[in-house]
Scaffold this motif. Structure first.
Motif, PDB file in Angstrom:
ATOM      1  N   ARG A 138      -5.577   5.073  -5.394  1.00 38.36           N
ATOM      2  CA  ARG A 138      -5.571   4.343  -6.660  1.00 38.36           C
ATOM      3  C   ARG A 138      -5.334   2.851  -6.396  1.00 38.36           C
ATOM      4  O   ARG A 138      -6.028   1.988  -6.929  1.00 38.36           O
ATOM      5  CB  ARG A 138      -4.487   4.891  -7.582  1.00 38.36           C
ATOM      6  CG  ARG A 138      -4.416   4.212  -8.954  1.00 38.36           C
ATOM      7  CD  ARG A 138      -3.169   4.669  -9.707  1.00 38.36           C
ATOM      8  NE  ARG A 138      -3.196   6.096  -9.966  1.00 38.36           N
ATOM      9  CZ  ARG A 138      -3.643   6.645 -11.086  1.00 38.36           C
ATOM     10  NH1 ARG A 138      -4.105   5.871 -12.059  1.00 38.36           N
ATOM     11  NH2 ARG A 138      -3.618   7.952 -11.251  1.00 38.36           N
ATOM     12  N   ALA A 139      -4.352   2.536  -5.553  1.00 34.46           N
ATOM     13  CA  ALA A 139      -4.026   1.137  -5.273  1.00 34.46           C
ATOM     14  C   ALA A 139      -5.184   0.426  -4.580  1.00 34.46           C
ATOM     15  O   ALA A 139      -5.580  -0.681  -4.978  1.00 34.46           O
ATOM     16  CB  ALA A 139      -2.763   1.048  -4.417  1.00 34.46           C
ATOM     17  N   LEU A 140      -5.745   1.047  -3.556  1.00 30.13           N
ATOM     18  CA  LEU A 140      -6.851   0.416  -2.819  1.00 30.13           C
ATOM     19  C   LEU A 140      -8.046   0.190  -3.730  1.00 30.13           C
ATOM     20  O   LEU A 140      -8.709  -0.861  -3.657  1.00 30.13           O
ATOM     21  CB  LEU A 140      -7.243   1.277  -1.624  1.00 30.13           C
ATOM     22  CG  LEU A 140      -6.213   1.402  -0.504  1.00 30.13           C
ATOM     23  CD1 LEU A 140      -6.690   2.412   0.535  1.00 30.13           C
ATOM     24  CD2 LEU A 140      -5.958   0.054   0.150  1.00 30.13           C
ATOM     25  N   THR A 141      -8.345   1.163  -4.574  1.00 32.16           N
ATOM     26  CA  THR A 141      -9.480   1.040  -5.487  1.00 32.16           C
ATOM     27  C   THR A 141      -9.250  -0.094  -6.474  1.00 32.16           C
ATOM     28  O   THR A 141     -10.153  -0.903  -6.740  1.00 32.16           O
ATOM     29  CB  THR A 141      -9.707   2.360  -6.235  1.00 32.16           C
ATOM     30  OG1 THR A 141      -9.979   3.402  -5.285  1.00 32.16           O
ATOM     31  CG2 THR A 141     -10.886   2.249  -7.202  1.00 32.16           C
ATOM     32  N   LEU A 142      -8.046  -0.182  -7.021  1.00 30.88           N
ATOM     33  CA  LEU A 142      -7.758  -1.239  -7.983  1.00 30.88           C
ATOM     34  C   LEU A 142      -7.814  -2.615  -7.337  1.00 30.88           C
ATOM     35  O   LEU A 142      -8.335  -3.567  -7.935  1.00 30.88           O
ATOM     36  CB  LEU A 142      -6.386  -1.005  -8.619  1.00 30.88           C
ATOM     37  CG  LEU A 142      -6.321   0.132  -9.644  1.00 30.88           C
ATOM     38  CD1 LEU A 142      -4.885   0.421 -10.037  1.00 30.88           C
ATOM     39  CD2 LEU A 142      -7.148  -0.211 -10.884  1.00 30.88           C
ATOM     40  N   TYR A 143      -7.280  -2.743  -6.131  1.00 31.52           N
ATOM     41  CA  TYR A 143      -7.398  -4.028  -5.444  1.00 31.52           C
ATOM     42  C   TYR A 143      -8.859  -4.461  -5.399  1.00 31.52           C
ATOM     43  O   TYR A 143      -9.219  -5.573  -5.809  1.00 31.52           O
ATOM     44  CB  TYR A 143      -6.853  -3.929  -4.020  1.00 31.52           C
ATOM     45  CG  TYR A 143      -5.350  -3.963  -3.888  1.00 31.52           C
ATOM     46  CD1 TYR A 143      -4.600  -4.989  -4.457  1.00 31.52           C
ATOM     47  CD2 TYR A 143      -4.675  -2.978  -3.183  1.00 31.52           C
ATOM     48  CE1 TYR A 143      -3.207  -5.019  -4.331  1.00 31.52           C
ATOM     49  CE2 TYR A 143      -3.280  -3.001  -3.049  1.00 31.52           C
ATOM     50  CZ  TYR A 143      -2.568  -4.015  -3.619  1.00 31.52           C
ATOM     51  OH  TYR A 143      -1.191  -4.051  -3.486  1.00 31.52           O
ATOM     52  N   GLY A 198      -0.333 -14.454  -3.534  1.00 29.96           N
ATOM     53  CA  GLY A 198       0.307 -13.147  -3.440  1.00 29.96           C
ATOM     54  C   GLY A 198       1.150 -12.890  -4.665  1.00 29.96           C
ATOM     55  O   GLY A 198       1.773 -13.808  -5.200  1.00 29.96           O
ATOM     56  N   SER A 199       1.178 -11.639  -5.101  1.00 31.84           N
ATOM     57  CA  SER A 199       1.893 -11.318  -6.351  1.00 31.84           C
ATOM     58  C   SER A 199       2.945 -10.231  -6.191  1.00 31.84           C
ATOM     59  O   SER A 199       3.718  -9.987  -7.106  1.00 31.84           O
ATOM     60  CB  SER A 199       0.887 -10.878  -7.423  1.00 31.84           C
ATOM     61  OG  SER A 199       0.310  -9.626  -7.078  1.00 31.84           O
ATOM     62  N   ASP A 200       2.963  -9.543  -5.024  1.00 35.41           N
ATOM     63  CA  ASP A 200       3.913  -8.451  -4.788  1.00 35.41           C
ATOM     64  C   ASP A 200       3.555  -7.221  -5.612  1.00 35.41           C
ATOM     65  O   ASP A 200       4.400  -6.648  -6.302  1.00 35.41           O
ATOM     66  CB  ASP A 200       5.348  -8.896  -5.069  1.00 35.41           C
ATOM     67  CG  ASP A 200       6.381  -8.056  -4.312  1.00 35.41           C
ATOM     68  OD1 ASP A 200       5.989  -7.054  -3.694  1.00 35.41           O
ATOM     69  OD2 ASP A 200       7.574  -8.411  -4.340  1.00 35.41           O
ATOM     70  N   ALA A 201       2.300  -6.797  -5.524  1.00 31.02           N
ATOM     71  CA  ALA A 201       1.866  -5.586  -6.224  1.00 31.02           C
ATOM     72  C   ALA A 201       1.873  -4.394  -5.250  1.00 31.02           C
ATOM     73  O   ALA A 201       1.612  -4.570  -4.065  1.00 31.02           O
ATOM     74  CB  ALA A 201       0.453  -5.778  -6.767  1.00 31.02           C
ATOM     75  N   PRO A 202       2.136  -3.179  -5.755  1.00 31.43           N
ATOM     76  CA  PRO A 202       2.583  -2.860  -7.108  1.00 31.43           C
ATOM     77  C   PRO A 202       4.105  -2.878  -7.243  1.00 31.43           C
ATOM     78  O   PRO A 202       4.763  -1.851  -7.191  1.00 31.43           O
ATOM     79  CB  PRO A 202       2.037  -1.455  -7.317  1.00 31.43           C
ATOM     80  CG  PRO A 202       2.021  -0.856  -5.927  1.00 31.43           C
ATOM     81  CD  PRO A 202       1.809  -1.990  -4.977  1.00 31.43           C
ATOM     82  N   GLN A 203       4.633  -4.069  -7.403  1.00 32.58           N
ATOM     83  CA  GLN A 203       6.042  -4.266  -7.710  1.00 32.58           C
ATOM     84  C   GLN A 203       6.171  -4.293  -9.232  1.00 32.58           C
ATOM     85  O   GLN A 203       5.175  -4.209  -9.945  1.00 32.58           O
ATOM     86  CB  GLN A 203       6.526  -5.564  -7.063  1.00 32.58           C
ATOM     87  CG  GLN A 203       8.006  -5.860  -7.152  1.00 32.58           C
ATOM     88  CD  GLN A 203       8.884  -4.757  -6.606  1.00 32.58           C
ATOM     89  OE1 GLN A 203       9.209  -3.837  -7.359  1.00 32.58           O
ATOM     90  NE2 GLN A 203       9.271  -4.845  -5.342  1.00 32.58           N
ATOM     91  N   VAL A 244       0.869  -1.173   0.000  1.00 34.20           N
ATOM     92  CA  VAL A 244       0.000   0.000   0.000  1.00 34.20           C
ATOM     93  C   VAL A 244       0.907   1.224   0.000  1.00 34.20           C
ATOM     94  O   VAL A 244       1.687   1.414   0.935  1.00 34.20           O
ATOM     95  CB  VAL A 244      -0.928   0.005   1.223  1.00 34.20           C
ATOM     96  CG1 VAL A 244      -1.784   1.274   1.235  1.00 34.20           C
ATOM     97  CG2 VAL A 244      -1.806  -1.239   1.235  1.00 34.20           C
ATOM     98  N   PRO A 245       0.863   2.040  -1.049  1.00 31.94           N
ATOM     99  CA  PRO A 245       1.781   3.176  -1.136  1.00 31.94           C
ATOM    100  C   PRO A 245       1.677   4.103   0.063  1.00 31.94           C
ATOM    101  O   PRO A 245       0.585   4.338   0.613  1.00 31.94           O
ATOM    102  CB  PRO A 245       1.325   3.887  -2.418  1.00 31.94           C
ATOM    103  CG  PRO A 245       0.681   2.814  -3.234  1.00 31.94           C
ATOM    104  CD  PRO A 245       0.004   1.919  -2.239  1.00 31.94           C
ATOM    105  N   SER A 246       2.818   4.612   0.489  1.00 26.97           N
ATOM    106  CA  SER A 246       2.873   5.577   1.587  1.00 26.97           C
ATOM    107  C   SER A 246       4.101   6.447   1.366  1.00 26.97           C
ATOM    108  O   SER A 246       4.852   6.263   0.404  1.00 26.97           O
ATOM    109  CB  SER A 246       2.954   4.862   2.945  1.00 26.97           C
ATOM    110  OG  SER A 246       4.141   4.088   3.052  1.00 26.97           O
ATOM    111  N   VAL A 254       0.204  -4.650 -11.568  1.00 21.55           N
ATOM    112  CA  VAL A 254      -0.799  -3.642 -11.236  1.00 21.55           C
ATOM    113  C   VAL A 254      -1.663  -4.177 -10.103  1.00 21.55           C
ATOM    114  O   VAL A 254      -2.133  -5.322 -10.159  1.00 21.55           O
ATOM    115  CB  VAL A 254      -1.668  -3.319 -12.472  1.00 21.55           C
ATOM    116  CG1 VAL A 254      -2.791  -2.354 -12.102  1.00 21.55           C
ATOM    117  CG2 VAL A 254      -0.798  -2.724 -13.579  1.00 21.55           C
ATOM    118  N   PRO A 255      -1.881  -3.389  -9.045  1.00 20.65           N
ATOM    119  CA  PRO A 255      -2.644  -3.879  -7.890  1.00 20.65           C
ATOM    120  C   PRO A 255      -3.964  -4.524  -8.291  1.00 20.65           C
ATOM    121  O   PRO A 255      -4.680  -4.036  -9.157  1.00 20.65           O
ATOM    122  CB  PRO A 255      -2.881  -2.604  -7.069  1.00 20.65           C
ATOM    123  CG  PRO A 255      -1.698  -1.748  -7.385  1.00 20.65           C
ATOM    124  CD  PRO A 255      -1.410  -2.007  -8.842  1.00 20.65           C
TER     125      PRO A 255
END
Length: 449
Positions: free
Chosen positions: A99-104, A347-352, A88-90, A356-357
């Motif tokens: 954006r990340a939370l919405t895409l998840y 688990g995929s390690d997004a957004p690595q 989760v970006p911070s 894309v999340p």
């Protein structure tokens, strides 16, 4: 088992979500249900959701007052999936948190375990649980234990105590933690009953990780390294990307004993195989980022990912033969560990890189199937397996009366083709229905003109 400790600690966090969030009832009619606790498709079902819980699965019955009706004919209803190695970006990237939370959530990831936490994530976790922020149910680690943050036993113990007191759900282990500090870290964490997960530092090694009772080992870190027989000391430079640099210097006769010891340990795996597949593949940066979901992520980041991949192809970290051997060995580990009964969590390690999340969790499902799991087995890693790990068996990760109303409505069956898990018609997130039109609008709003 270690996951039972994790379940006991997290179940208190999980419960308030439903109680504090109220949405109109939702009724699916004529839908094919993939319950996930059994490998089956239940035809022509009526599924009723009220107050964030599934209250009926079965024959047609009267809809609750004010319910939203969904015609499910020709569609498939399955549980939402988990992303158990999420980010989760911070900090400098905080502008991308929403954006990340919405895409998840819009990709049907209804539970996420954040694996690089920050203090802001504690409040974010609670705001999601109260329905004040839209996103998947969130569990979060604290800031990572690494070669910079942990250099002594005393520092490791204090950092564990501080994160436990702060209320983080787990500890995140990164590479570089020295063995003497790790031993104190693990002992303190076990005494305070806070789980730890993530990488296996080279000084620690797989066997110590297994016996110290990691909650999960992520990326299959340490597995290839456990077979190293080369003449040089195993340093980060020698090892390369998760063992890519040493695949020609392995004692493969150790393989089965590693599988057996992993099974005996009870430690669960979060493979993030799609990250590895993309890293060593022959696909160009343009090919990797041509998938539809890349429209929704940060353009500058996508450009950086594209350039990174092209640079890897121009100056490969290993020969093509070595890269293919690396992936084949990882896939062999995946299949053998799974066949042995080791618990797998999605688990995929997004957004690595190139992930894309939300969407990358579905790409991870495809990687698991490529490694030899059936579509049903792959889907279990993100549904019923996660529920059991969290101590919620029968109450999440399934389509069953009484379970959490985290659901995905699909236009085709993922049991027939795992790629169908991305043919999303709508999602139900903690009881909130987001149908095709609303989902399309929300996704379009994330696109950069």
């Amino acid at each position: 088992m270690r996951q039972n400790m994790f379940a006991a600690l997290l179940i208190a966090v999980a419960q308030p979500v439903i109680a504090q969030t109220q949405h109109a009832p939702v009724v699916f009619t004529g839908v094919s249900v993939i319950p996930m606790d059994v490998e089956a498709v239940l035809q022509n079902q009526t599924v009723i959701v009220e107050n964030g819980r599934i209250t009926h699965v079965g024959a047609a019955r009267s809809a609750p007052t004010g319910a939203t009706g969904i015609d499910g004919r020709g569609k498939f209803l399955m549980p939402g999936i988990a992303e158990f190695h999420a980010h989760v970006p911070s900090g400098p990237q905080a502008a991308n948190t929403h954006r990340a939370l919405t895409l998840y959530a819009l990709a049907g990831v209804t539970t996420a375990r954040g694996m690089l936490g920050a203090p802001v994530h504690l409040a974010l976790r609670d705001s999601i649980a109260k329905g004040q922020v839209f996103g998947p149910r969130l569990f979060t680690s604290g800031p990572s234990f690494n070669n910079n943050s942990v250099t002594s036993p005393e520092g490791a113990m204090q950092m564990v105590r501080d994160q436990k007191a702060a209320g983080y759900d787990l500890l995140k282990i990164h590479p570089g933690v020295p063995r003497v500090a790790f031993d104190s870290l693990a002992a303190t964490a076990n005494r305070l009953r806070i789980p730890f997960s993530g990488h296996v530092p080279l000084e620690v090694g797989l066997d110590v990780a297994l016996t110290s009772k990691y909650s999960t080992i992520d990326h299959l870190d340490g597995f290839i390294e456990a077979m190293y027989k080369g003449p040089q000391p195993l340093t980060a430079e020698v090892n390369g990307f998760f063992g890519l640099g040493i695949v020609g210097e392995l004692d493969l006769s150790r393989f089965q004993s590693i599988v057996d010891r992993t099974k005996a340990s009870g430690v669960a795996m979060v493979p993030t195989q799609i990250l590895m597949d993309n890293y060593v593949s022959d696909a160009t940066g343009a090919q990797l980022t041509s998938l539809p979901e890349f429209r929704y992520w940060v353009p500058q980041t996508v450009t950086g990912w594209r350039n990174l991949k092209d640079n890897l192809l121009a100056q490969p970290p290993a020969s093509r033969e070595q890269r293919h051997e690396f992936i084949a060995l990882r896939r062999r580990f995946l299949k053998s560990l799974h066949d042995a009964g080791v618990v797998f969590l999605l688990g995929s390690d997004a957004p690595q890189y190139w992930n894309v999340p939300g969407f990358s969790a579905h790409r991870e499902l495809g990687s698991l199937v490529t490694a030899g799991l059936t579509p049903y087995q792959a889907l279990r890693t993100g549904t019923v397996n996660v529920a059991k790990f969290l101590g919620e068996e029968g109450r999440s990760g399934v389509v069953r009366t009484g379970a959490r109303a985290d659901l995905i409505l699909l236009d085709a069956s993922p049991l027939q083709d795992i790629a169908n898990s991305l043919k999303i018609n709508g999602v139900l997130v903690a009881g909130r229905w987001i149908g095709t039109a609303e989902r399309d609008r929300m996704l379009a709003a994330l696109m950069t003109p």
